[in-house]
Write a protein that holds these residues in place. Structure first.
Motif, PDB file in Angstrom:
ATOM      1  N   ASP A  74     -20.152  41.089  24.368  1.00  0.00           N
ATOM      2  CA  ASP A  74     -19.735  39.744  24.747  1.00  0.00           C
ATOM      3  C   ASP A  74     -20.735  38.663  24.346  1.00  0.00           C
ATOM      4  OD1 ASP A  74     -21.655  40.510  26.522  1.00  0.00           O
ATOM      5  OD2 ASP A  74     -20.564  39.927  28.328  1.00  0.00           O
ATOM      6  N   HIS A  80     -17.450  37.851  17.076  1.00  0.00           N
ATOM      7  CA  HIS A  80     -16.643  36.686  16.689  1.00  0.00           C
ATOM      8  C   HIS A  80     -16.320  36.737  15.197  1.00  0.00           C
ATOM      9  CE1 HIS A  80     -16.955  34.145  20.391  1.00  0.00           C
ATOM     10  NE2 HIS A  80     -18.020  34.931  20.599  1.00  0.00           N
ATOM     11  N   ASN A  83     -13.188  38.398  13.814  1.00  0.00           N
ATOM     12  CA  ASN A  83     -11.936  37.682  14.030  1.00  0.00           C
ATOM     13  C   ASN A  83     -11.628  36.688  12.920  1.00  0.00           C
ATOM     14  OD1 ASN A  83     -10.806  38.673  16.404  1.00  0.00           O
ATOM     15  ND2 ASN A  83     -12.219  37.486  17.684  1.00  0.00           N
ATOM     16  N   GLN A  84     -12.637  36.371  12.086  1.00  0.00           N
ATOM     17  CA  GLN A  84     -12.486  35.268  11.143  1.00  0.00           C
ATOM     18  C   GLN A  84     -11.766  35.679   9.863  1.00  0.00           C
ATOM     19  OE1 GLN A  84     -13.620  32.185  12.254  1.00  0.00           O
ATOM     20  NE2 GLN A  84     -13.939  33.414  14.096  1.00  0.00           N
ATOM     21  N   ARG A  98     -19.538  27.195  21.032  1.00  0.00           N
ATOM     22  CA  ARG A  98     -19.291  28.605  21.305  1.00  0.00           C
ATOM     23  C   ARG A  98     -20.567  29.350  21.685  1.00  0.00           C
ATOM     24  NH1 ARG A  98     -16.852  30.211  15.615  1.00  0.00           N
ATOM     25  NH2 ARG A  98     -18.588  28.807  15.089  1.00  0.00           N
ATOM     26  N   ASN A 102     -25.550  30.908  24.680  1.00  0.00           N
ATOM     27  CA  ASN A 102     -25.601  32.343  24.461  1.00  0.00           C
ATOM     28  C   ASN A 102     -27.028  32.849  24.690  1.00  0.00           C
ATOM     29  OD1 ASN A 102     -25.932  34.882  22.840  1.00  0.00           O
ATOM     30  ND2 ASN A 102     -23.774  34.517  22.391  1.00  0.00           N
TER      31      ASN A 102
END
Length: 730
Positions: A74, A80, A83-84, A98, A102
């Motif tokens: 996470d 991430h 997903n691109q 985003r 973090n």
């Protein structure tokens, strides 16, 4: 707690990932070159192949990664990136909504920049990403950079696919063409008998052949003859034990193109166990450009750019290689005498031509058994392999001296230079490279102290002398900081009536153990060391203070002579220091005379000239010391702003017995009158010398006839100056 699935087919994706047999305990070494290339290509400290599990991520390969990095899915940027479906670029994570909070950004990892390209399985599932990371932001990651990262990701995906095939024999290995034909990276396959059974288009192009050329022939035909036996042995051992585990598989091999040209290839080798038997596949990478770049860097690191000879580092490696074999060897260190004068007079371009010609002559002397190098500046070296006799090495050194002394024609100028040599031999005098070269350096130092064009062979006593010099240097530092230096003053008088006109300030060292030391005992070490400018500034300050005191206490026209060190022209602003000392002590400029030797003038010509012109503009006198003892020419008298010439004591001592010395004295006095300069003679010990000098036209003198160098207190008493020294009266 598991991170929620982000793909409709997340279970299938995880199943596809599991087929590669990779996890945090099983990485993929064949991906190591990919991440290293990525880090170098983009100039990033971190690069990794990051695979995305169900709730954690893990590295299949990495470079520059902190072992303590947070591996939760996470917080992973790569989670991430998959997903691109294209390169994900984060120029500054602190400014990205985003990631700004973090833990990888706010914590010790300090992640600021990220770029990641997804890694896709043949069925399209995203397995993870190839990423590059930096702890500073970048807004200059271009579309061209993205394309390079995509290409590297394809290379990583190819290597992962070979891994999947290797660990999943139960699924059946597809035909070579099915997975390799259109792969962008060079791939070949061969069987357990080492016969070539597949070559894709990229490999064929790399090796200068067609994809079908040489099929069923021995694969080692792609290697030079000298390497084939070792490669066949590697394959035989792999077949015998049923795996490549524990075998020394080379990362680089030499490939052979069909036209016979050799090229450096990166090699990643895989072994596949199938029902029909064992097969191998190899991923190749053209490393020719890398090798050429490394060779160029190696040449630059070991070669002198001006002469083409080896440089200091290259010479050390050759000496080290000779002594570790071991071989008898001799080192000859060579230093050009007076090269700086030639360089300054004729210019650096001609100076470079001379150095190049000296290099060529040294190579000719070295021949097949020797090795020549330029160590730096005007210093060279020879390695004589197979020579352990000092006399034989000395013979070569004398040949070197004669070769260098031959005229050199450069840009229409015929130039002659000389050299000095220091010699050391192994194993008698040293058994390590550093010691052998150091011994030759000590011998060279000794040779140059003897005179020009000298040759000297190392003796153990030289190292003792060097240790004594280092110890002396340490003592000089203590003396400077502990106030052990003193000034004594030798009177200067008018020759016609003996009236006191001034003094020359002379430094002494009150050593705590050896008592009062004269300049001859320590001045050479002081002049050549790092303290010269500091001590010179102290002498100037102290002498000006004493002169001002005596002018106020009985000698209103007193003039103080101060000797300068060459370092005072290189460190700080001497003219400004002189002005400050005059102002501080209320001393008029005509009360100070600075003395320079011709060595200072010749060593730092333009710098000294400019500084002395500024000093003279203040009204301070400039005296030329020891005139006539060296190489000074009359042109120096024309160029330099001199006010007085000092006749050296060596001529004064011999002028009554030697007509030559008397002629030199007369000539110097004629010169001073012609240039309208003052004159002073040193070393006058007898009245008959004083009378002769006065009759020849000399104006001033100093020497034991008028008084030896005295402390300020003694000087005051001897010449009736009120109050003694300035220190004794506050």
């Amino acid at each position: 707690m598991k991170c929620p699935s982000i793909f409709p087919t997340e279970p299938e994706r995880l199943e596809a990932l599991a087929a590669y047999g990779l996890d945090s305990d099983h990485q993929l070494p064949s991906l190591d070159p990919v991440v290293r290339i990525a880090a170098r290509m983009f100039g990033m400290p971190v690069a990794a192949v990051n695979l995305i599990g169900s709730d954690h991520v893990f590295f299949a390969a990495s470079t520059g990664i902190d072992e303590a990095v947070d591996m939760r899915r996470d917080v992973s940027f790569c989670a991430h990136a998959i997903n691109q479906h294209d390169v994900m670029v984060v120029p500054d994570a602190r400014l990205d909504e985003r990631f700004h909070d973090n833990p990888l950004v706010t914590g010790s990892a300090n992640l600021r920049f990220y770029a990641g390209a997804p890694l896709l399985a043949p069925d399209g599932h995203a397995l993870g990403a190839l990423c590059v990371i930096d702890n500073r932001p970048h807004d200059d990651f271009t579309e061209e950079d993205c394309e390079r990262l995509r290409e590297l990701a394809k290379m990583a995906a190819d290597r992962m696919e070979l891994r999947r095939i290797e660990v999943s024999p139960e699924h059946g290995r597809p035909a070579f063409d099915d997975f390799a034909k259109n792969a962008p990276n060079p791939l070949i396959a061969f069987d357990s008998a080492a016969r070539l059974i597949g070559c894709n288009s990229a490999a064929a192009a790399l090796l200068g052949r067609s994809p079908t050329q040489g099929l069923s022939e021995p694969v080692d035909a792609l290697l030079p003859e000298r390497d084939r036996a070792a490669f066949r042995d590697l394959l035989a051992r792999a077949v015998a034990q049923g795996s490549l585990e524990g075998l020394d598989v080379p990362k680089d091999i030499i490939g052979l193109r069909s036209d016979g040209v050799e090229l450096l290839l990166g090699l990643t080798l895989f072994m596949h166990r199938e029902a029909a038997g064992v097969t191998f596949s190899a991923h190749l990478q053209d490393c020719t450009e890398r090798r050429e770049r490394e060779n160029a860097l190696r040449r630059m690191a070991n070669t002198d750019g001006l002469t083409g000879l080896a440089n200091r580092a290259g010479f050390f490696r050759r000496v080290e290689d000779a002594l570790t074999r071991p071989l008898p060897a001799a080192v000859v260190m060579i230093d050009l005498d007076g090269f700086k004068d030639v360089n300054d007079t004729l210019g650096h371009a001609i100076g470079d031509n001379i150095l190049q010609e000296v290099g060529r002559r040294l190579e000719a002397v070295a021949g097949m058994q020797g090795f020549a190098a330029r160590i730096g500046g005007d210093e060279f070296a020879l390695l004589l392999v197979g020579t352990d006799d000092p006399e034989s090495a000395a013979m070569v050194a004398h040949i070197v001296l004669r070769a260098i002394e031959m005229p050199i024609v450069a840009d229409g100028h015929e130039v002659r230079v000389a050299a000095s040599c220091g010699i050391s031999v192994a194993p008698q005098q040293a058994d390590e490279a550093l010691e052998l070269i150091g011994n030759a350096d000590l011998a060279l130092f000794k040779a140059k102290s003897i005179g020009r064009a000298q040759c000297f062979t190392y003796q153990p006593a030289l190292r003792m002398e060097a240790m004594a010099r280092r110890l002396y240097s340490m003592e000089l530092h203590r003396a400077a900081h502990a106030g052990e230096f003193l000034l004594f003053y030798q009177p200067q008088v008018r020759l016609y009536d003996g009236a006191l006109t001034g003094a020359e300030a002379l430094i002494r060292w009150l050593h705590p153990e050896r008592g009062l030391l004269s300049p001859a005992a320590f001045l050479p070490a002081l002049e050549g060391g790092p303290l010269a400018a500091t001590v010179g500034a102290w002498v100037l300050e102290e002498a000006c203070s004493q002169a001002a005191y005596w002018r106020r206490n009985g000698a209103p026209d007193f003039r103080m002579g101060v000797n300068l060190f060459g370092a005072q022209f290189r460190v700080g602003d001497l003219a400004a220091q002189v002005q400050a000392a005059l102002d501080k002590h209320g001393l008029p400029p005509e009360a100070l005379e600075l003395e320079v030797t011709e060595n200072i003038v010749l060593d730092h010509d333009d710098l000294v000239l400019d500084t002395l012109q500024r000093v003279r503009a203040l009204g301070v006198g400039v005296s030329f010391d020891d005139f006539g003892t060296g190489y000074a020419s009359l042109s120096l008298l024309k160029r330099y702003p001199l006010t007085r010439i000092k006749i050296d004591r060596s001529f004064v001592e011999g002028m009554l017995e030697s007509e030559r010395d008397a002629s030199v004295v007369r000539a110097i006095l004629d010169i001073t009158r012609s240039f309208e300069l003052d004159s002073i003679a040193e070393g006058i010990e007898r009245d008959v010398q004083r009378i002769r000098l006065f009759r020849e036209g000399c104006v001033h003198g100093q020497g034991y006839l008028f008084g030896q160098a005295l402390s300020a207190e003694q000087f005051s008493r001897a010449f009736g100056l009120a109050g003694g020294s300035r220190k004794s009266n506050g």
